[in-house]
Design an enzyme around this catalytic site. Structure first.
Site, PDB file in Angstrom:
ATOM      1  N   HIS A 103      -1.599   4.346   8.168  1.00 13.03           N
ATOM      2  CA  HIS A 103      -1.402   4.669   9.584  1.00 13.03           C
ATOM      3  C   HIS A 103      -2.175   5.915   9.988  1.00 13.03           C
ATOM      4  CE1 HIS A 103       2.210   2.729   7.840  1.00 13.03           C
ATOM      5  NE2 HIS A 103       2.049   1.916   8.860  1.00 13.03           N
TER       6      HIS A 103
HETATM    7  S1  FES Z   1       0.214   7.101   7.268  1.00 13.74           S
HETATM    8 FE1  FES Z   1       1.803   5.631   7.155  1.00 13.74          FE
HETATM    9  S2  FES Z   1       2.238   5.541   5.031  1.00 13.74           S
HETATM   10 FE2  FES Z   1       0.679   7.040   5.182  1.00 13.74          FE
END
Ligand code: FES
Length: 138
Positions: A103
Site C-alpha cells: 500500500h
Molecule cells: S503498506 Fe500496507 S502492508 Fe505495508
C-alpha cells in the site's frame, strides 16, 4: 551444543556474522519465524537518518535510539510493515530505506515510517553486539 533447527524456529537466539555484509548491503535472516533485515549503512544513509527533524516524523524517534552506540553503521529491524504486515523491500523508495509495495509505505534508512499508511516505525528486535562483527538476535 548448538540448538537444532526446530529449537531455533521456536525462538532461540541466533548469531549473525556481519563480516560478509558490505557497506550499502542488506541481508535478511529469520528469527522466531520473522524476517530480520540487517543493513550495513553507508555514511550518506547515516547522515540522512541523523539529520531528519524529529517533528517531521509520524513516529518520532531519533536514529540514535534505533541503533547501538558505536555501531551507527548497522541497522537491525524486523522486516514486517507496521501497516498490514507485508515484508518491505530494502533499498527501495524515496528515503534510501525500505518500501512496502502493498500500500505504498516508505521507511527511511533508520527504518522509520516517512510516508504512506503504516502507523509506526519498523520494530527493532532485541539484539546485542558480541564483538564488532557479530551480533546475537534474541
Ligand atoms: S503498506 Fe500496507 S502492508 Fe505495508
Amino acid at each position: 551444543m548448538n540448538p537444532d533447527a526446530a529449537t531455533i524456529a521456536a525462538g532461540a537466539p541466533i548469531q549473525v556474522d556481519l563480516t560478509p555484509i558490505a557497506e550499502g548491503q542488506d541481508i535478511k535472516v529469520f528469527w522466531r519465524g520473522k524476517p530480520i533485515y540487517i543493513s550495513h549503512r553507508t555514511k550518506k544513509q547515516i547522515q540522512e537518518a541523523q539529520g531528519v527533524a524529529l517533528s517531521s516524523l509520524p513516529d518520532p524517534q531519533p536514529d540514535s535510539a534505533r541503533v547501538k552506540a558505536g555501531h551507527d553503521q548497522w541497522l537491525v529491524v524486523i522486516g514486517i510493515c507496521t501497516h498490514l504486515g507485508c515484508i518491505p523491500i530494502a533499498h527501495e523508495g524515496n528515503y534510501d530505506g525500505f518500501f512496502c509495495p502493498c500500500h505504498g509505505s516508505q521507511y527511511d534508512s533508520s527504518g522509520r515510517i516517512r510516508q504512506g499508511p503504516a502507523p509506526a516505525n519498523l520494530a527493532v528486535p532485541p539484539y546485542a553486539f558480541l564483538t564488532d562483527t557479530k551480533i546475537q538476535i534474541g
